[in-house]
Design an enzyme around this catalytic site. Structure first.
Site, PDB file in Angstrom:
ATOM      1  N   SER A 198       5.621   6.178  -4.150  1.00 41.47           N
ATOM      2  CA  SER A 198       6.812   6.977  -3.848  1.00 41.47           C
ATOM      3  C   SER A 198       7.556   6.330  -2.683  1.00 41.47           C
ATOM      4  O   SER A 198       7.079   5.362  -2.082  1.00 41.47           O
ATOM      5  CB  SER A 198       6.415   8.419  -3.472  1.00 41.47           C
ATOM      6  OG  SER A 198       5.585   8.407  -2.323  1.00 41.47           O
TER       7      SER A 198
ATOM      8  N   SER B   4       7.639   2.728  12.978  1.00 46.02           N
ATOM      9  CA  SER B   4       8.608   3.821  12.937  1.00 46.02           C
ATOM     10  C   SER B   4       9.361   3.821  14.259  1.00 46.02           C
ATOM     11  O   SER B   4       8.826   3.358  15.280  1.00 46.02           O
ATOM     12  CB  SER B   4       7.876   5.167  12.794  1.00 46.02           C
ATOM     13  OG  SER B   4       8.737   6.245  13.117  1.00 46.02           O
TER      14      SER B   4
ATOM     15  N   TYR C 163       1.285  11.106  15.929  1.00 47.41           N
ATOM     16  CA  TYR C 163       1.940  10.213  14.953  1.00 47.41           C
ATOM     17  C   TYR C 163       2.680   9.088  15.673  1.00 47.41           C
ATOM     18  O   TYR C 163       2.588   7.912  15.282  1.00 47.41           O
ATOM     19  CB  TYR C 163       2.893  11.034  14.076  1.00 47.41           C
ATOM     20  CG  TYR C 163       3.740  10.215  13.131  1.00 47.41           C
ATOM     21  CD1 TYR C 163       3.197   9.608  12.002  1.00 47.41           C
ATOM     22  CD2 TYR C 163       5.113  10.029  13.376  1.00 47.41           C
ATOM     23  CE1 TYR C 163       3.988   8.850  11.140  1.00 47.41           C
ATOM     24  CE2 TYR C 163       5.910   9.277  12.516  1.00 47.41           C
ATOM     25  CZ  TYR C 163       5.344   8.686  11.405  1.00 47.41           C
ATOM     26  OH  TYR C 163       6.130   7.936  10.547  1.00 47.41           O
TER      27      TYR C 163
ATOM     28  N   THR D 215       0.849  -1.204   0.000  1.00 44.58           N
ATOM     29  CA  THR D 215       0.000   0.000   0.000  1.00 44.58           C
ATOM     30  C   THR D 215       0.885   1.255   0.000  1.00 44.58           C
ATOM     31  O   THR D 215       1.988   1.251   0.553  1.00 44.58           O
ATOM     32  CB  THR D 215      -0.939   0.030   1.226  1.00 44.58           C
ATOM     33  OG1 THR D 215      -0.151   0.040   2.430  1.00 44.58           O
ATOM     34  CG2 THR D 215      -1.884  -1.154   1.229  1.00 44.58           C
TER      35      THR D 215
HETATM   36  P1  NAD Z   1       6.012   8.794   1.167  1.00 42.70           P
HETATM   37  O1  NAD Z   1       5.221   9.999   1.501  1.00 42.70           O
HETATM   38  O2  NAD Z   1       6.881   8.797  -0.032  1.00 42.70           O
HETATM   39  O3  NAD Z   1       5.109   7.496   1.125  1.00 42.70           O
HETATM   40  C1  NAD Z   1       3.861   7.406   1.745  1.00 42.70           C
HETATM   41  C2  NAD Z   1       2.915   6.854   0.732  1.00 42.70           C
HETATM   42  O4  NAD Z   1       1.649   6.620   1.336  1.00 42.70           O
HETATM   43  C3  NAD Z   1       2.707   7.831  -0.422  1.00 42.70           C
HETATM   44  O5  NAD Z   1       2.839   7.124  -1.624  1.00 42.70           O
HETATM   45  C4  NAD Z   1       1.280   8.312  -0.207  1.00 42.70           C
HETATM   46  O6  NAD Z   1       0.624   8.635  -1.410  1.00 42.70           O
HETATM   47  C5  NAD Z   1       0.669   7.095   0.456  1.00 42.70           C
HETATM   48  N1  NAD Z   1      -0.554   7.421   1.175  1.00 42.70           N
HETATM   49  C6  NAD Z   1      -0.776   8.431   2.048  1.00 42.70           C
HETATM   50  N2  NAD Z   1      -2.047   8.398   2.462  1.00 42.70           N
HETATM   51  C7  NAD Z   1      -2.643   7.349   1.831  1.00 42.70           C
HETATM   52  C8  NAD Z   1      -3.936   6.817   1.852  1.00 42.70           C
HETATM   53  N3  NAD Z   1      -4.919   7.377   2.577  1.00 42.70           N
HETATM   54  N4  NAD Z   1      -4.196   5.735   1.084  1.00 42.70           N
HETATM   55  C9  NAD Z   1      -3.230   5.174   0.326  1.00 42.70           C
HETATM   56  N5  NAD Z   1      -1.975   5.648   0.263  1.00 42.70           N
HETATM   57  C10 NAD Z   1      -1.690   6.722   1.014  1.00 42.70           C
HETATM   58  O7  NAD Z   1       6.943   8.532   2.457  1.00 42.70           O
HETATM   59  P2  NAD Z   1       7.676   7.213   3.001  1.00 42.70           P
HETATM   60  O8  NAD Z   1       8.762   7.720   3.843  1.00 42.70           O
HETATM   61  O9  NAD Z   1       7.971   6.280   1.902  1.00 42.70           O
HETATM   62  O10 NAD Z   1       6.553   6.627   3.967  1.00 42.70           O
HETATM   63  C11 NAD Z   1       6.101   5.300   3.915  1.00 42.70           C
HETATM   64  C12 NAD Z   1       5.858   4.817   5.331  1.00 42.70           C
HETATM   65  O11 NAD Z   1       7.104   4.836   6.029  1.00 42.70           O
HETATM   66  C13 NAD Z   1       4.879   5.646   6.157  1.00 42.70           C
HETATM   67  O12 NAD Z   1       3.962   4.791   6.808  1.00 42.70           O
HETATM   68  C14 NAD Z   1       5.777   6.316   7.201  1.00 42.70           C
HETATM   69  O13 NAD Z   1       5.118   6.528   8.432  1.00 42.70           O
HETATM   70  C15 NAD Z   1       6.893   5.325   7.332  1.00 42.70           C
HETATM   71  N6  NAD Z   1       8.134   5.901   7.857  1.00 42.70           N
HETATM   72  C16 NAD Z   1       8.831   6.816   7.126  1.00 42.70           C
HETATM   73  C17 NAD Z   1      10.002   7.351   7.665  1.00 42.70           C
HETATM   74  C18 NAD Z   1      10.822   8.366   6.916  1.00 42.70           C
HETATM   75  O14 NAD Z   1      11.738   8.948   7.515  1.00 42.70           O
HETATM   76  N7  NAD Z   1      10.570   8.621   5.646  1.00 42.70           N
HETATM   77  C19 NAD Z   1      10.441   6.950   8.932  1.00 42.70           C
HETATM   78  C20 NAD Z   1       9.684   6.022   9.639  1.00 42.70           C
HETATM   79  C21 NAD Z   1       8.537   5.498   9.090  1.00 42.70           C
END
Ligand code: NAD
Length: 249
Positions: free
Chosen positions: A17, A138, A151, A13
């Site tokens: 990106s 996370s 969060y 899901t």
């Molecule tokens: P990102 O913003 O590139 O990816 C998040 C994705 O989730 C995006 O593609 C967005 O379109 C999608 N999304 C958001 N809301 C949605 C919805 N309602 N339905 C379907 N898709 C939805 O950022 P990322 O860093 O790749 O984040 C992915 C996961 O990693 C997240 O759950 C985030 O909490 C977790 N995370 C990220 C980091 C970081 O530093 N980037 C650290 C810890 C955890």
């Protein structure tokens, strides 16, 4: 890149990106067929053509239960079952205690907690016994932050789900693990903060990281692929940190 996911059907899901997209690319390169979901058809189409083969995209908002049903109807029709689910979609929003609105709470919990819960539960009827579920948590699940209490609480709920669902699914030999990244180089934070605030936030995050740098999306994808594959066949209920040491010191 090897074939440890050969013949597996995977769902990711929020894979248009960041970590989701990197994981989709890695899963395909390791032999899986991957269904990616995302909010916007244009982004889905671009990601599907970037991944190139053995991939389908389905528009779906994880906070909308009818959308989740649609995803699994399509997969059931096309492939019949799922072997691997990476519940990755998520958002971040910033607000200190005293300024937390109902909307702030609902948006984060609807997507990061409710969306993830129903993404998993609704997959179960077509989930293959012996499969692997990976939940995106996370380092925030085990740390405090003045502006991120909601969060972090959402991610603590996700980490907790992995413990309980391990029990629920053990009779089917389905493993459930959480992955907890530290600061990863994706657009994630910049979706919630302006460029200057994002830069400041990330500088502080890197300072708090023993390895002194952000992680790449593929460094998380490699850990997810490990949890998805038979390489982790006796591992369930864990939280695998991919954080350059941030939450370990
Ligand atoms: P990102 O913003 O590139 O990816 C998040 C994705 O989730 C995006 O593609 C967005 O379109 C999608 N999304 C958001 N809301 C949605 C919805 N309602 N339905 C379907 N898709 C939805 O950022 P990322 O860093 O790749 O984040 C992915 C996961 O990693 C997240 O759950 C985030 O909490 C977790 N995370 C990220 C980091 C970081 O530093 N980037 C650290 C810890 C955890």
């Amino acid at each position: 890149m090897g074939n440890k996911l050969e013949g597996k059907i995977a769902v990711i899901t929020g894979a248009t990106s960041g970590i989701g997209l990197a994981t989709a690319k890695r899963f395909v390169s390791e032999g899986a067929y991957v269904f990616i979901t995302g909010l916007y058809q244009k982004e889905i189409d671009e990601s599907v053509s970037e991944i190139g083969k053995n991939v389908s995209g389905i528009q779906s908002d994880v906070s909308n239960l009818a959308d989740i049903d649609k995803v699994y109807d399509v997969i059931k029709d096309q492939k019949g079952h799922i072997d691997i689910l990476f519940a990755n979609a998520g958002i971040i929003q910033f607000a200190p205690l005293g300024e937390i609105s109902e909307k702030h709470f609902d948006q984060i919990f609807d997507i990061d907690v409710k969306g993830l819960l129903f993404t998993v539960q609704k997959a179960l009827p077509i989930f293959q016994d012996g499969g692997s579920i990976i939940l995106m948590a996370s380092i925030g699940a085990s740390k405090g932050s003045a502006n991120l209490s909601v969060y972090h609480a959402a991610k603590a709920a996700v980490r907790s789900f992995a413990r309980s669902w391990t029990l629920n699914l053990s009779t089917r030999n389905i493993r459930v693990n959480a992955v907890s990244p530290g600061p990863i180089d994706t657009p994630f934070v910049n979706r919630a903060l302006n460029d200057q605030q994002t830069q400041q936030f990330l500088q502080n995050a890197v300072k708090a990281t023993p390895m002194g740098r952000m992680g790449s999306p593929d460094e998380v994808a490699k850990a997810v692929s490990f949890l998805a594959s038979d390489d982790s066949s006796y591992i369930t209920g864990i939280e695998l940190f991919v954080d350059g040491g941030t939450a370990q010191i």
